[in-house]
Design an enzyme around this catalytic site. Structure first.
Site, PDB file in Angstrom:
ATOM      1  CB  CYS A   2      -4.076  -8.105  10.974  1.00  0.00           C
ATOM      2  SG  CYS A   2      -4.926  -6.857  11.926  1.00  0.00           S
ATOM      3  NE  ARG A  27      -1.663  -9.413   5.874  1.00  0.00           N
ATOM      4  CZ  ARG A  27      -2.534  -9.504   4.881  1.00  0.00           C
ATOM      5  NH1 ARG A  27      -2.078  -9.635   3.649  1.00  0.00           N
ATOM      6  NH2 ARG A  27      -3.814  -9.464   5.090  1.00  0.00           N
ATOM      7  CD1 TRP A  78      -2.640  -0.710   9.548  1.00  0.00           C
ATOM      8  CD2 TRP A  78      -4.853  -1.055   9.511  1.00  0.00           C
ATOM      9  NE1 TRP A  78      -3.225   0.396   8.986  1.00  0.00           N
ATOM     10  CE2 TRP A  78      -4.578   0.217   8.951  1.00  0.00           C
ATOM     11  CE3 TRP A  78      -6.176  -1.470   9.597  1.00  0.00           C
ATOM     12  CZ2 TRP A  78      -5.574   1.058   8.472  1.00  0.00           C
ATOM     13  CZ3 TRP A  78      -7.170  -0.630   9.117  1.00  0.00           C
ATOM     14  CH2 TRP A  78      -6.867   0.619   8.563  1.00  0.00           C
ATOM     15  CG  ASN A 104      -6.173 -10.213   8.334  1.00  0.00           C
ATOM     16  OD1 ASN A 104      -6.518  -9.048   8.497  1.00  0.00           O
ATOM     17  ND2 ASN A 104      -5.810 -10.698   7.151  1.00  0.00           N
ATOM     18  N   GLY A 105      -9.120  -9.435   9.983  1.00  0.00           N
ATOM     19  CA  GLY A 105     -10.432  -9.171   9.393  1.00  0.00           C
ATOM     20  C   GLY A 105     -11.250  -8.318  10.349  1.00  0.00           C
ATOM     21  CD  GLU A 481       1.329   5.600  -8.083  1.00  0.00           C
ATOM     22  OE1 GLU A 481       0.168   5.801  -7.714  1.00  0.00           O
ATOM     23  OE2 GLU A 481       2.106   4.831  -7.480  1.00  0.00           O
ATOM     24  CE  LYS A 485       3.668   4.948  -4.172  1.00  0.00           C
ATOM     25  NZ  LYS A 485       2.670   4.346  -4.980  1.00  0.00           N
ATOM     26  CD  GLU A 488       1.064   5.193  -0.635  1.00  0.00           C
ATOM     27  OE1 GLU A 488       0.514   4.184  -0.207  1.00  0.00           O
ATOM     28  OE2 GLU A 488       1.748   5.179  -1.684  1.00  0.00           O
ATOM     29  CG  HIS A 504     -10.045  26.391 -15.284  1.00  0.00           C
ATOM     30  ND1 HIS A 504     -10.727  27.367 -15.974  1.00  0.00           N
ATOM     31  CD2 HIS A 504      -9.351  25.675 -16.213  1.00  0.00           C
ATOM     32  CE1 HIS A 504     -10.479  27.230 -17.278  1.00  0.00           C
ATOM     33  NE2 HIS A 504      -9.647  26.219 -17.447  1.00  0.00           N
ATOM     34  CE  LYS A 601       2.574  -4.023  -1.167  1.00  0.00           C
ATOM     35  NZ  LYS A 601       2.919  -2.824  -1.951  1.00  0.00           N
TER      36      LYS A 601
HETATM   37  O1  M6R Z   1      -3.293  -4.584  -3.446  1.00  0.00           O
HETATM   38  P1  M6R Z   1      -3.973  -3.526  -4.272  1.00  0.00           P
HETATM   39  O2  M6R Z   1      -3.230  -3.214  -5.511  1.00  0.00           O
HETATM   40  O3  M6R Z   1      -5.409  -3.836  -4.545  1.00  0.00           O
HETATM   41  O4  M6R Z   1      -3.946  -2.232  -3.361  1.00  0.00           O
HETATM   42  C1  M6R Z   1      -4.587  -1.058  -3.755  1.00  0.00           C
HETATM   43  C2  M6R Z   1      -4.149   0.108  -2.922  1.00  0.00           C
HETATM   44  O5  M6R Z   1      -4.472  -0.100  -1.570  1.00  0.00           O
HETATM   45  C3  M6R Z   1      -2.642   0.349  -3.027  1.00  0.00           C
HETATM   46  O6  M6R Z   1      -2.255   0.570  -4.347  1.00  0.00           O
HETATM   47  C4  M6R Z   1      -2.230   1.572  -2.163  1.00  0.00           C
HETATM   48  O7  M6R Z   1      -2.749   2.738  -2.709  1.00  0.00           O
HETATM   49  C5  M6R Z   1      -0.705   1.601  -2.059  1.00  0.00           C
HETATM   50  N1  M6R Z   1      -0.307   1.860  -0.710  1.00  0.00           N
HETATM   51  C6  M6R Z   1      -0.084   2.599  -2.948  1.00  0.00           C
HETATM   52  O8  M6R Z   1       1.279   2.743  -2.775  1.00  0.00           O
END
Ligand code: M6R
Length: 606
Positions: A2, A27, A78, A104-105, A481, A485, A488, A504, A601
């Site tokens: 949010c 957000r 969100w 937000n929270g 990673e 990506k 996501e 394995h 985010k």
């Molecule tokens: O703000 P942060 O680096 O603590 O966030 C951690 C993860 O939520 C963040 O890296 C998330 O996995 C991303 N969407 C990756 O692209």
């Protein structure tokens, strides 16, 4: 999760709030809303517009024209409690429509508070936890708004960043926070409230940061702060050196692509004057006695955790201290064996991730020394951690993290060298390693030239159902990673395996049409990974190889050549084609790469 914004000044609030919301949409983007104080014959009332959908839906709502006031609050959601809908969108008002709140929270005890309100004759119209807040303020209001807010905050369990407006105080916005971020931008007789700095950067570089359980009273010409017991407190204004342009797309189609291309510069800024040849690394950690530590824990979430895994090798090689990497959400619940002889390193782009904050608090409570690697200045983690080292990636807007990752891996490597030097560990390779670090920006620039090859490959594989990434050592870290990506932003099922593990079990999944991407950059072990790729090809897999070795193999469908570098630093180079790969796959599928479904985010819930 949010985003909240607020404005008080001499201009019409709505356009400023809409711009703020647009820049905070990363957000959360399930629904959005705005409330302003409109006046008629010197009588004020709250008017609001809210709807399900993105900020664009709100922008197109004709009723927005009715919101003329210059005091307003706004929200992009969100969803946590209650599905995305107009009723659940913020702002929420109390039954008498005296108080409007955006939040937000998460209010963890909202069911109990809801019952209390119902018992007192209130009606709650939404499924949200937030709606209890304006009604509790109303219930607690006995003529002194600060007392009512303080009493309400003391009843809330969980996290909040809130803004409150009311015709009872038409020249003020009252804000408060606990475990969710809130900043207040200052410019002459205008004030800009936001969850994150980028939402106000086009107006000012001067910010107040609200701390835990603090309340702010924001007026056009003044800002006052109180603790939860209403003792007044003084705060310093901080100057933020990000420029507004860095929060714009600058001609790129998406933030993600722009941020991928900003990587050479972001790495250069992160190295800054910290590393130079024939001199010791310079970090402001002089008062830590590193001889005291017999163990290092690196703790983070998502991409930030992958940065930790990629850098673990460096700590073990250069510092000779056993190093473990853990995800924050697991670390905090498994009673980790840490004490004052443990160094705990936390990594976070936002500095607001709830799991990472909780893990950091746990590590501190067990007596360990804590260093945090953070991108967002002044964020919560910088205020909790014993020491903070900033990555200088600039604002990262796309939900999928790219430039923050390469900067995190870079800075972790710098920290490893620093600790090694402070420990006085002899290592003849150190200067060569520093040289490689300094070459990173140019090498990342070189690897960006693979963009057309990758675009072409993506156009052939974007409709795949399953993709596997394999690698060994640091290449395995990059595989994780790369796979994250892809998941996501393209919604394609994908997994990462240590190449040697394939046989394995997971190899049972390989059949005609499955794509396997191998990352093979370490001269000592790349041939082993190649053999694992061949084993997949034999079973019908399409194959893609990312390598810095000279490999001619006509069985492999696509080979992406990248520059050579010290194997410990290779994740910083080899991740770039994988970021581009995920990006072009998502573009081929016509998806919104910057705002992938279900994500946000900054993950401020557990
Ligand atoms: O703000 P942060 O680096 O603590 O966030 C951690 C993860 O939520 C963040 O890296 C998330 O996995 C991303 N969407 C990756 O692209």
């Amino acid at each position: 999760m949010c985003g909240i914004v607020g404005y008080i000044g001499n201009k019409k609030a709505v356009p400023i709030l809409i711009n703020g919301l647009l820049s905070l949409e990363y957000r959360g983007y399930d629904s959005a809303g705005i409330a302003v104080l409109n006046s008629f014959n010197n009588t004020y009332k709250i008017d609001f517009v809210k709807d399900k959908g993105r900020v664009k839906v709100l922008q197109d709502n004709k009723d927005l024209e009715l919101l003329q006031g210059n005091v307003g609050i706004a929200h992009t959601r969100w969803a946590t409690h209650g599905s995305p809908s107009k009723e659940n969108a913020h702002p929420h008002l109390d039954n008498s429509k005296t108080f409007a709140v955006v939040h937000n929270g998460i209010i963890e005890n909202y069911l109990e508070l809801k019952q209390k309100l119902l018992d007192n004759g209130y009606i709650l119209y939404s499924e949200t936890d937030t709606e209890v807040i304006p009604n509790l303020i109303h219930l607690n209001y006995k003529g002194d708004i600060l007392q009512a807010i303080s009493k309400t905050l003391k009843e809330l369990k969980g996290s909040y960043a809130i803004e409150v407006i009311s015709p009872l105080f038409p020249d003020k916005i009252i804000v408060a926070k606990k475990d969710s971020p809130l900043v207040i931008g200052i410019k002459d007789d205008e004030k800009f409230i936001a969850s994150d700095i980028p939402a106000a950067l086009s107006h000012t570089n001067k910010f107040y940061f609200l701390d835990e359980e603090e309340i702010g009273i924001i007026e056009q010409n003044s800002v006052k702060f109180f603790d939860i017991d209403l003792n007044e407190i003084q705060k310093d204004i901080k100057n933020i050196d990000w420029d507004a342009e860095s929060s714009e797309k600058n001609g790129f189609e998406d933030y993600m692509l722009k941020e991928i291309f900003e990587q050479p510069n972001a790495i250069r800024e992160t190295i800054g004057s910290r590393v130079s040849l024939d001199k010791n690394v310079n970090l402001e950690l002089d008062d830590i006695d590193f001889k005291n530590f017999n163990k290092i824990y690196i703790v983070a979430c998502g991409t930030a955790m992958h940065a930790g895994i990629a850098a673990k090798y460096s700590f073990e090689k250069f510092c000779k201290i056993p190093t473990e990497v853990d995800m924050a959400s697991e670390f905090r619940y498994r009673s980790p064996l840490i004490d004052e002889h443990t160094l705990c390193i936390f990594i976070t782009q936002s500095g607001e991730t709830a799991d990472t904050i909780a893990a950091l608090k746990l590590a501190k409570s067990l007596g360990s020394t804590t260093i945090s690697i953070v991108n967002v200045m002044g964020s919560s983690i910088t205020r909790i951690s014993d020491y903070t080292l900033y990555t200088h990636a600039g604002p990262e807007i796309a939900v999928a993290s790219t430039k923050a990752y390469v900067c995190q891996v870079t800075l972790l490597n710098i920290l490893a060298i620093y600790i090694s030097e402070r420990l006085g560990i002899e290592n003849s390779d150190l200067n060569i390693f520093k040289q490689s670090l300094l070459e990173l920006p140019e090498k990342v620039k070189d690897v960006l030239t693979t963009i057309d090859t990758i675009k072409e490959i993506a156009s052939h594989v974007y409709n795949q159902r399953d993709l596997y990434f394999i690698g060994r050592g640091a290449d395995y870290a990059v595989s994780m990673e790369g796979s994250l990506k892809l998941k996501e932003i393209s919604y394609i099922h994908s997994e990462a395996y240590a190449a040697g593990e394939l046989k394995h079990g997971p190899i049972a999944l390989i059949e005609n049409g499955v794509t396997v991407i191998a990352i093979a950059t370490n001269p000592n072990i790349y041939e082993k990974t190649l053999s694992n790729l061949e084993e997949s090809i034999t079973r019908g897999a399409n194959s893609i190889l990312v390598t810095n070795q000279r490999i001619i193999n006509d069985k492999i469908n696509y080979i992406i050549n990248i520059p050579e570098i010290n194997p410990i630093l290779s994740p910083i180079i080899s991740i770039v084609p994988l970021q581009l790969f995920a990006y072009f796959i998502a573009k081929n599928k016509k998806l919104d790469v910057d705002k992938p479904r279900n994500l946000a985010k900054s993950v401020t819930v557990e």
